[in-house]
Design a protein around this motif. Structure first.
Motif, PDB file in Angstrom:
ATOM      1  N   HIS A 128      32.522  23.550   7.089  1.00 33.23           N
ATOM      2  CA  HIS A 128      31.683  24.644   6.605  1.00 33.23           C
ATOM      3  C   HIS A 128      30.982  24.212   5.337  1.00 33.23           C
ATOM      4  CE1 HIS A 128      35.443  25.242   4.297  1.00 33.23           C
ATOM      5  NE2 HIS A 128      34.593  25.538   3.319  1.00 33.23           N
TER       6      HIS A 128
ATOM      7  N   VAL B  97      27.862  22.968  16.744  1.00 32.61           N
ATOM      8  CA  VAL B  97      27.239  21.662  16.531  1.00 32.61           C
ATOM      9  C   VAL B  97      26.856  21.004  17.856  1.00 32.61           C
ATOM     10  CG1 VAL B  97      28.466  21.267  14.374  1.00 32.61           C
ATOM     11  CG2 VAL B  97      29.441  20.414  16.507  1.00 32.61           C
ATOM     12  N   GLU B 131      27.854  28.771   5.747  1.00 28.15           N
ATOM     13  CA  GLU B 131      27.657  28.437   7.152  1.00 28.15           C
ATOM     14  C   GLU B 131      28.879  27.676   7.610  1.00 28.15           C
ATOM     15  OE1 GLU B 131      25.070  29.895   7.817  1.00 28.15           O
ATOM     16  OE2 GLU B 131      23.935  29.823   5.956  1.00 28.15           O
ATOM     17  N   TYR B 133      30.618  25.393  10.728  1.00 31.72           N
ATOM     18  CA  TYR B 133      30.251  24.558  11.857  1.00 31.72           C
ATOM     19  C   TYR B 133      31.445  24.331  12.756  1.00 31.72           C
ATOM     20  CZ  TYR B 133      26.402  23.805   8.778  1.00 31.72           C
ATOM     21  OH  TYR B 133      25.328  24.017   7.973  1.00 31.72           O
TER      22      TYR B 133
END
Lengths: 148, 148
Positions: A128, B97, B131, B133
């Motif tokens: 992240h 991803v 964010e 991932y």
DNA sequence: CTCCTTAATGCGACTGATTCGCATTTGCAT
DNA sequence: ATGCAAATGCGAATCAGTCGCATTAAGGAG
């Protein structure tokens, strides 16, 4: 220089050749407390008397990012991508929207939160990024609009 | 259409002319659950039969970002900036991803953490981006490297 | 409703970051 | 020391985003 050997091992492990340019790039990244752009990195190396071309810098960064040795930050500086070496602990950043100063922060309170989200969305979180924006001590007095 | 009036008011408040293109752009952004690139937005509008040029899209987004009506995300898609309309609550994102799917998340556990950092660094935090991932449910099975 | 001012737009040229092709060099396995 | 593939340099190419300028249209005044 023990870092040299460390880099050699890292590169070898990823089947990358241990070139002097990659060594220099890793050294420069390690030395920088803040994420840097490819161009800044390039200029830094030239200043040190290293002859390298900008495309080599880009290519080296690409491959290092791909191999998870370097991270490409998700905030940019004037449309330029920024890169930083991955350290033991990952970092977050305080970015001053006025003077563009970047303060790295080591603490990360997210693991618990992440776990909860993983369950809820059936999403497997592997990493992240957290960036915080605002005004640094110096610029704090006058929070006039300056972009975000 | 009440949204039209809402947009008109928002634009007026910022001394921006209420043009049909801006209406269309705001509508399209509102309709999108995920951040979109200028190009995607452009193509979406063209598909709807709206005749608009890409520079108008960029210019409209610029001014809307400046007026704080739209947010430019700090993660990019293939070097393309992404934009999303500012909603009541800010959002974070889970980014796959592998398939690049983006899941918006409304919860934000950071206020407490932010306060602590502010004190420690004398930094005044005005916003943040988080964010995460990983692999979405569909892609979760085979976490092969695909970028970060 | 028409006129007028000026913001908004379209178009094409331009910029600046990043990528690519290809010839040359260099790491490194043998 | 030798050979081959990976890495590099250089310049050309690409691509997102910006800009200049001529044209159009929003919207306030009359």
């Amino acid at each position: 220089m023990e870092d040299k050997n460390r880099y050699r091992r890292m590169l070898k492990k990823e089947n990358l050749r241990n070139t002097s340019h990659r060594q220099s790039i890793l050294e420069a990244l390690e030395a920088s407390e803040e994420p840097v752009s490819a161009e800044t990195l390039y200029l830094t190396l030239r200043e040190k008397g290293i002859s390298i071309s900008i495309s080599t810098v880009y290519r080296a960064l690409d491959v290092l990012v791909e191999k998870d040795i370097v991270a490409k930050t998700d905030f940019t500086d004037n449309n330029k991508s920024l890169f930083e070496i991955k350290r033991e602990e990952h970092r977050h950043h305080l970015v001053c929207v006025k003077c563009r100063k970047i303060i790295p922060v080591k603490e990360c309170p997210f693991y618990e939160y992440a776990g909860e989200l993983e369950e809820r969305f059936g999403f497997s979180i592997t990493g992240h990024k957290l960036e915080m924006y605002g005004y640094c001590q110096k610029c704090g007095g006058s929070p006039g609009k300056t972009g975000d």
